[in-house]
Design a protein around this motif. Structure first.
Motif, PDB file in Angstrom:
ATOM      1  N   GLY A  63       0.791  -1.216   0.000  1.00 39.77           N
ATOM      2  CA  GLY A  63       0.000   0.000   0.000  1.00 39.77           C
ATOM      3  C   GLY A  63       0.827   1.272   0.000  1.00 39.77           C
ATOM      4  O   GLY A  63       0.291   2.358   0.224  1.00 39.77           O
ATOM      5  N   VAL A  64       2.140   1.142  -0.249  1.00 43.12           N
ATOM      6  CA  VAL A  64       3.005   2.315  -0.326  1.00 43.12           C
ATOM      7  C   VAL A  64       3.749   2.290  -1.656  1.00 43.12           C
ATOM      8  O   VAL A  64       4.065   1.226  -2.184  1.00 43.12           O
ATOM      9  CB  VAL A  64       4.013   2.389   0.847  1.00 43.12           C
ATOM     10  N   VAL A  65       4.030   3.483  -2.186  1.00 39.48           N
ATOM     11  CA  VAL A  65       4.724   3.565  -3.473  1.00 39.48           C
ATOM     12  C   VAL A  65       6.144   3.041  -3.350  1.00 39.48           C
ATOM     13  O   VAL A  65       6.645   2.336  -4.235  1.00 39.48           O
ATOM     14  CB  VAL A  65       4.719   5.018  -3.988  1.00 39.48           C
ATOM     15  N   GLU A  66       6.802   3.364  -2.229  1.00 39.73           N
ATOM     16  CA  GLU A  66       8.211   3.013  -2.085  1.00 39.73           C
ATOM     17  C   GLU A  66       8.530   2.757  -0.620  1.00 39.73           C
ATOM     18  O   GLU A  66       8.060   3.474   0.265  1.00 39.73           O
ATOM     19  CB  GLU A  66       9.091   4.143  -2.632  1.00 39.73           C
ATOM     20  N   ASP A  67       9.367   1.753  -0.373  1.00 34.18           N
ATOM     21  CA  ASP A  67       9.837   1.413   0.964  1.00 34.18           C
ATOM     22  C   ASP A  67      11.189   2.086   1.188  1.00 34.18           C
ATOM     23  O   ASP A  67      12.091   1.946   0.357  1.00 34.18           O
ATOM     24  CB  ASP A  67       9.974  -0.107   1.070  1.00 34.18           C
ATOM     25  N   PRO A  68      11.398   2.810   2.305  1.00 34.31           N
ATOM     26  CA  PRO A  68      12.645   3.564   2.478  1.00 34.31           C
ATOM     27  C   PRO A  68      13.889   2.713   2.750  1.00 34.31           C
ATOM     28  O   PRO A  68      14.990   3.116   2.391  1.00 34.31           O
ATOM     29  CB  PRO A  68      12.347   4.474   3.677  1.00 34.31           C
ATOM     30  N   ALA A  69      13.738   1.568   3.428  1.00 32.69           N
ATOM     31  CA  ALA A  69      14.895   0.712   3.720  1.00 32.69           C
ATOM     32  C   ALA A  69      14.368  -0.697   3.936  1.00 32.69           C
ATOM     33  O   ALA A  69      13.530  -0.914   4.810  1.00 32.69           O
ATOM     34  CB  ALA A  69      15.651   1.202   4.953  1.00 32.69           C
ATOM     35  N   THR A  70      14.872  -1.658   3.175  1.00 34.70           N
ATOM     36  CA  THR A  70      14.224  -2.973   3.074  1.00 34.70           C
ATOM     37  C   THR A  70      15.225  -4.072   3.406  1.00 34.70           C
ATOM     38  O   THR A  70      16.002  -4.514   2.555  1.00 34.70           O
ATOM     39  CB  THR A  70      13.651  -3.165   1.654  1.00 34.70           C
ATOM     40  N   GLY A  71      15.196  -4.543   4.652  1.00 41.23           N
ATOM     41  CA  GLY A  71      16.183  -5.524   5.099  1.00 41.23           C
ATOM     42  C   GLY A  71      16.031  -6.879   4.450  1.00 41.23           C
ATOM     43  O   GLY A  71      17.028  -7.539   4.112  1.00 41.23           O
ATOM     44  N   ALA A  72      14.795  -7.347   4.259  1.00 41.94           N
ATOM     45  CA  ALA A  72      14.592  -8.658   3.628  1.00 41.94           C
ATOM     46  C   ALA A  72      15.093  -8.653   2.194  1.00 41.94           C
ATOM     47  O   ALA A  72      15.716  -9.624   1.731  1.00 41.94           O
ATOM     48  CB  ALA A  72      13.112  -9.030   3.674  1.00 41.94           C
ATOM     49  N   ALA A  73      14.833  -7.567   1.473  1.00 41.55           N
ATOM     50  CA  ALA A  73      15.322  -7.466   0.096  1.00 41.55           C
ATOM     51  C   ALA A  73      16.844  -7.357   0.067  1.00 41.55           C
ATOM     52  O   ALA A  73      17.492  -7.884  -0.847  1.00 41.55           O
ATOM     53  CB  ALA A  73      14.696  -6.267  -0.602  1.00 41.55           C
ATOM     54  N   ALA A  74      17.425  -6.678   1.061  1.00 39.88           N
ATOM     55  CA  ALA A  74      18.886  -6.581   1.132  1.00 39.88           C
ATOM     56  C   ALA A  74      19.510  -7.963   1.322  1.00 39.88           C
ATOM     57  O   ALA A  74      20.544  -8.278   0.725  1.00 39.88           O
ATOM     58  CB  ALA A  74      19.299  -5.640   2.263  1.00 39.88           C
ATOM     59  N   ALA A  75      18.887  -8.802   2.152  1.00 39.58           N
ATOM     60  CA  ALA A  75      19.379 -10.171   2.337  1.00 39.58           C
ATOM     61  C   ALA A  75      19.265 -10.963   1.037  1.00 39.58           C
ATOM     62  O   ALA A  75      20.198 -11.675   0.636  1.00 39.58           O
ATOM     63  CB  ALA A  75      18.604 -10.858   3.447  1.00 39.58           C
ATOM     64  N   ALA A  76      18.130 -10.847   0.364  1.00 39.61           N
ATOM     65  CA  ALA A  76      17.959 -11.537  -0.913  1.00 39.61           C
ATOM     66  C   ALA A  76      18.981 -11.060  -1.933  1.00 39.61           C
ATOM     67  O   ALA A  76      19.531 -11.858  -2.709  1.00 39.61           O
ATOM     68  CB  ALA A  76      16.542 -11.311  -1.434  1.00 39.61           C
ATOM     69  N   PHE A  77      19.259  -9.766  -1.923  1.00 42.46           N
ATOM     70  CA  PHE A  77      20.238  -9.199  -2.854  1.00 42.46           C
ATOM     71  C   PHE A  77      21.640  -9.712  -2.554  1.00 42.46           C
ATOM     72  O   PHE A  77      22.408 -10.016  -3.482  1.00 42.46           O
ATOM     73  CB  PHE A  77      20.197  -7.672  -2.761  1.00 42.46           C
ATOM     74  N   GLY A  78      21.988  -9.854  -1.276  1.00 44.44           N
ATOM     75  CA  GLY A  78      23.282 -10.443  -0.926  1.00 44.44           C
ATOM     76  C   GLY A  78      23.431 -11.852  -1.462  1.00 44.44           C
ATOM     77  O   GLY A  78      24.483 -12.236  -1.988  1.00 44.44           O
ATOM     78  N   GLY A  79      22.347 -12.645  -1.356  1.00 44.24           N
ATOM     79  CA  GLY A  79      22.378 -13.988  -1.921  1.00 44.24           C
ATOM     80  C   GLY A  79      22.510 -13.974  -3.427  1.00 44.24           C
ATOM     81  O   GLY A  79      23.223 -14.798  -4.011  1.00 44.24           O
ATOM     82  N   TYR A  80      21.813 -13.047  -4.066  1.00 42.63           N
ATOM     83  CA  TYR A  80      21.905 -12.873  -5.528  1.00 42.63           C
ATOM     84  C   TYR A  80      23.346 -12.576  -5.947  1.00 42.63           C
ATOM     85  O   TYR A  80      23.878 -13.187  -6.896  1.00 42.63           O
ATOM     86  CB  TYR A  80      20.962 -11.743  -5.919  1.00 42.63           C
ATOM     87  N   LEU A  81      23.989 -11.646  -5.264  1.00 45.65           N
ATOM     88  CA  LEU A  81      25.369 -11.281  -5.617  1.00 45.65           C
ATOM     89  C   LEU A  81      26.318 -12.468  -5.467  1.00 45.65           C
ATOM     90  O   LEU A  81      27.205 -12.674  -6.308  1.00 45.65           O
ATOM     91  CB  LEU A  81      25.838 -10.120  -4.737  1.00 45.65           C
ATOM     92  N   ARG A  82      26.121 -13.263  -4.419  1.00 49.70           N
ATOM     93  CA  ARG A  82      26.984 -14.435  -4.215  1.00 49.70           C
ATOM     94  C   ARG A  82      26.711 -15.504  -5.260  1.00 49.70           C
ATOM     95  O   ARG A  82      27.649 -16.058  -5.854  1.00 49.70           O
ATOM     96  CB  ARG A  82      26.761 -15.008  -2.815  1.00 49.70           C
TER      97      ARG A  82
END
Length: 278
Positions: A213-232
Motif C-alpha cells: 500500500g506504499v509507493v516506495e519502501d525507504p529501507a528494506t532488510g529482507a530485500a537486502a538479504a535476498a540481494f546479498g544472496g543474488y550477488l553471491r
C-alpha cells in the motif's frame, strides 16, 4: 497492547524506515494485528509473542495484509527488545522459519542488530514477466546494467532485482502502481528491488512496494538479504564480502544497510543496522 514506533537503518528519526513494534501481542488475533498495522500506516508492523522457551514468535503486517517476513521491522524489534531487556542473542520464530538476531552496543553506545536470513536463492525471471515489469516501471531495457542480470531473489520473500545502468535512471521512479501491484500479486513478489552499483560493494537502492500500500519502501532488510544472496550466487563479489546499501535518499529518508555475505554457498546472509525510537 503497547505500540512502539521505531525507524530502522538510521539513528536519525528523519531517516530510515519506520516500523511499528508490539513487544507483547499475546492474545491478539490476525484481524486485530492487521487493524493496528493499518491504523499505524507504516509499511510493516511486527507483533511479538514471547514463548516459554525464550524464543519470540513474530508476525508481520503491512497496512493491507500479513507478510511472511520483514527485515526492517525485525531490526526495529530487536533494538526495542534490547532496550527493554539488554543486548544479546534472540531467536525469532517467523512464518519463513527461525531467524537468529544478535544485538550489541557500538562505541557510541547505540544499539545495533544483525539478523541472519534463511537460505537465499534466486531464479531467472520469465521473459514475458520481465517485459511486463519493465513496461510498468517505464524503464527501457537499454537502461539496465547488463553486468547485473534481472533475477527474482529470495531470503524470506521474493524480490525481483532490476539493475539500473545509471544513477539518473534509478532516480526516475514513476510506475503504474495498480498494474504493478496486480503483476506482483500474480507472481507473489513482495517488493521490486531496483539497484545501481556505485562500486563492487556499494549500491544505491529503491524498493517499489505496492502490495504494502506504499509507493516506495525507504529501507528494506529482507530485500537486502535476498540481494546479498543474488550477488553471491552470480559470482559478483569477492567472498566473504561486506556490502553497503544506501536506500531512502531519493525519498528524503536516507538509511544505510550493511550486508555481510559469507563465502559458503547457501548460508544465510547477515543484515545489520541500527534503529531509533520515534
Amino acid at each position: 497492547m503497547e505500540i512502539l514506533r521505531y525507524s530502522a537503518f538510521s539513528l536519525d528519526p528523519a531517516g530510515g524506515n519506520p516500523a511499528g513494534v508490539v513487544l507483547d501481542a499475546s492474545g491478539a488475533d490476525a484481524a486485530r494485528m492487521l487493524a493496528v498495522a493499518a491504523e499505524l500506516g507504516y509499511s510493516e508492523t511486527a507483533f511479538v509473542t514471547p514463548r516459554s522457551d525464550g524464543s519470540l514468535g513474530v508476525r508481520y503486517f503491512s497496512p493491507l495484509a500479513e507478510v511472511p517476513f520483514c527485515g526492517h521491522a525485525t531490526i526495529a524489534t530487536a533494538v526495542a527488545y534490547a532496550q527493554r531487556h539488554g543486548v544479546g542473542n534472540l531467536l525469532l520464530r517467523t512464518r519463513i522459519g527461525d531467524v537468529p538476531v544478535a544485538t550489541g552496543r557500538g562505541g557510541d553506545g547505540a544499539i545495533s542488530a544483525t539478523l541472519t536470513s534463511v537460505a537465499p536463492t534466486s531464479v531467472v525471471i520469465a521473459r514475458r514477466d520481465l517485459a511486463e515489469l519493465l513496461r510498468l516501471l517505464r524503464w527501457p531495457e537499454s537502461d539496465l546494467d547488463a553486468a547485473l542480470p534481472p533475477r527474482s531473489a529470495y531470503a524470506g520473500n521474493w524480490h525481483p532485482v532490476i539493475a539500473a545502468g545509471s544513477r539518473a535512471r534509478l532516480s526516475d521512479l514513476d510506475y503504474d502502481m495498480p498494474a504493478l501491484a496486480a503483476l506482483m500479486a500474480r507472481k507473489e513478489w513482495t517488493t521490486i528491488h531496483l539497484v545501481w552499483r556505485e562500486s563492487p560493494t556499494v549500491f544505491h537502492v529503491r524498493n517499489a512496494f505496492p502490495p504494502g500500500g506504499v509507493v516506495e519502501d525507504p529501507a528494506t532488510g529482507a530485500a537486502a538479504a535476498a540481494f546479498g544472496g543474488y550477488l553471491r550466487e552470480l559470482g559478483l563479489l569477492d567472498l566473504p564480502a561486506t556490502v553497503t546499501v544506501h536506500q531512502g535518499h531519493d525519498m528524503g529518508r536516507p538509511g544505510t544497510i550493511t550486508v555481510t555475505v559469507p563465502a559458503e554457498p547457501g548460508s544465510g546472509i547477515r543484515v545489520s543496522g541500527s534503529a531509533v525510537r520515534l
